[in-house]
Design a protein around this motif. Structure first.
Motif, short mmCIF file in Angstrom:
data_model
loop_
_atom_site.label_atom_id
_atom_site.label_comp_id
_atom_site.label_asym_id
_atom_site.label_seq_id
_atom_site.Cartn_x
_atom_site.Cartn_y
_atom_site.Cartn_z
N UNK A 153 0.79 -1.23 0.00
CA UNK A 153 0.00 0.00 0.00
C UNK A 153 0.82 1.28 0.00
N UNK A 154 1.92 1.30 0.75
CA UNK A 154 2.66 2.56 0.97
C UNK A 154 4.14 2.35 0.68
N UNK A 155 4.55 2.39 -0.59
CA UNK A 155 5.97 2.21 -0.92
C UNK A 155 6.85 3.29 -0.32
N UNK A 156 6.28 4.48 -0.09
CA UNK A 156 7.08 5.59 0.44
C UNK A 156 7.18 5.59 1.95
N UNK A 157 6.64 4.58 2.60
CA UNK A 157 6.64 4.53 4.07
C UNK A 157 8.06 4.42 4.62
N UNK A 158 8.31 5.15 5.69
CA UNK A 158 9.59 5.08 6.38
C UNK A 158 9.70 3.75 7.13
N UNK A 159 10.94 3.29 7.33
CA UNK A 159 11.14 2.05 8.09
C UNK A 159 10.53 2.20 9.49
N UNK A 160 10.82 3.32 10.12
CA UNK A 160 10.21 3.62 11.42
C UNK A 160 9.03 4.56 11.17
N UNK A 161 7.85 4.14 11.55
CA UNK A 161 6.66 4.93 11.25
C UNK A 161 5.62 4.73 12.34
N UNK A 162 4.72 5.68 12.42
CA UNK A 162 3.68 5.64 13.45
C UNK A 162 2.54 4.69 13.09
N UNK A 163 2.34 4.41 11.80
CA UNK A 163 1.22 3.56 11.40
C UNK A 163 1.41 2.12 11.89
N UNK A 164 2.56 1.54 11.62
CA UNK A 164 2.81 0.16 12.05
C UNK A 164 2.74 0.04 13.57
N UNK A 165 3.34 1.01 14.25
CA UNK A 165 3.29 1.00 15.72
C UNK A 165 1.85 1.09 16.22
N UNK A 166 1.05 1.95 15.59
CA UNK A 166 -0.34 2.12 16.01
C UNK A 166 -1.15 0.85 15.77
N UNK A 167 -0.92 0.20 14.63
CA UNK A 167 -1.65 -1.04 14.34
C UNK A 167 -1.36 -2.11 15.39
N UNK A 168 -0.11 -2.22 15.79
CA UNK A 168 0.23 -3.25 16.77
C UNK A 168 -0.26 -2.88 18.16
N UNK A 169 -0.24 -1.60 18.51
CA UNK A 169 -0.82 -1.20 19.78
C UNK A 169 -2.31 -1.49 19.79
#
Length: 324
Positions: A153-169
């Motif tokens: 979905x997001x090729x431009x996503x940074x390795x460290x990002x708030x989206x992945x962290x939020x999904x896991x939280x």
């Protein structure tokens, strides 16, 4: 036959039993006192060191500053907590969008649709999620979730990002929402359900129109408690979201209306209040410095945020609690 009648003395006091009851009550009172004293001790510790910090940094500067840099390289110190609050709010709100719908629908299924056998299997499995160490969630987000989102979905996503962290939280707090909500729904008397069925309502209508409104106080409390848990989460955001406090770029749309693009919010790195505290505690700073005291100022701010949320939870539960 004696004229004196023997009467059963139902008021006599049994000394041993009374002592045992007093000991139980005293033990429970001590346990309650320990929890209160622990909270007071935590607050006192945070307050004492925060006073040292605020003696050098104005409270207004701390609460409204837009930059946070407690250990700068070549630049001056910056003590604005706004970027940290921003990162905390992004993670909390996004995780709530994940946990609240899934947790509530899961609770409705377990309470109204699942058989006793299915419930006895699914509910413990859900609660296992709450027992998984948060560091595992963090590495899962970094190693699997982020690469998957980058590849799809997001090729431009940074390795460290708030989206992945939020999904896991959000996944982590689903058991808190589903378990507490399911307990609240199960406490609704069957008489209310049967009344709905007697009026011709379907199971879906009974679930959404009778059971959920009747248990709204418990459901709302589960939301607040889950959000409070998300606010204080540390290891997931430390590993998956990065450690650089920042605010998103404010862009200008047509007619000069400012806006913030969602990609700038979720696809880049950020830092929460707990991450900032971990960075300070894990650095080379020593006690007595202003940077060290800043950790306690952040902790005091976080303490008040969670305190307010728990008070709101109690008020909601008290306002909408149904007595059966």
């Amino acid at each position: 036959m004696s004229s004196d009648t023997d009467e059963l003395d139902i008021t006599r006091e049994v000394g041993f039993k009374r002592v045992k009851e007093w000991s139980y009550g005293g033990f429970f009172a001590v346990c309650a006192l320990v929890t209160v004293l622990t909270t007071i001790a935590i607050f006192g510790t945070l307050l004492s060191d925060s006073i040292s910090f605020f003696s050098e940094v104005a409270v207004l500067e701390f609460l409204t500053g837009l930059e946070w840099s407690p250990n700068p390289r070549g630049a001056g110190f910056s003590w604005g907590v706004v970027p940290l609050v921003y990162g905390t709010l992004v993670v909390t709100v996004t995780s709530a969008f994940v946990a609240i719908p899934i947790g509530t629908l899961t609770a409705i299924y377990l309470s109204e649709y699942a058989s006793s056998r299915v419930r006895s299997i699914l509910k413990p499995l859900l609660e296992v999620l709450a027992g998984i160490p948060t560091v595992v969630y963090g590495y899962f987000a970094l190693v699997y979730v982020t690469p998957l989102l980058q590849a799809t979905l997001f090729p431009e996503m940074n390795i460290f990002n708030l989206l992945s962290a939020s999904l896991m939280v959000g996944i982590m707090i689903i058991p808190m929402v589903s378990s507490i909500s399911e307990d609240a729904m199960s406490a609704v008397p069957d008489d209310l359900r049967n009344a709905g069925y007697g009026l011709g309502a379907t199971k879906f209508e009974v679930s959404t129109g009778i059971v959920v409104p009747a248990s709204i106080s418990g459901i709302a409390s589960s939301y607040i408690l889950a959000i409070s848990r998300a606010v204080g989460e540390t290891m997931i955001v430390v590993i998956a979201a990065g450690s650089q406090p920042r605010l998103p770029e404010v862009r200008e749309a047509a007619f000069g209306i400012p806006f913030v693009h969602p990609a700038d919010v979720l696809l880049d790195s950020g830092a929460t209040m707990t991450v900032a505290m971990v960075n300070i505690a894990g650095g080379d700073l020593v006690g007595g410095t202003i940077s060290y005291d800043a950790m306690f100022a952040i902790g005091l701010t976080l303490f008040f945020i969670t305190l307010v949320m728990n008070v709101v939870s109690d008020l909601i539960a008290e306002r909408y609690r149904e007595a059966y």
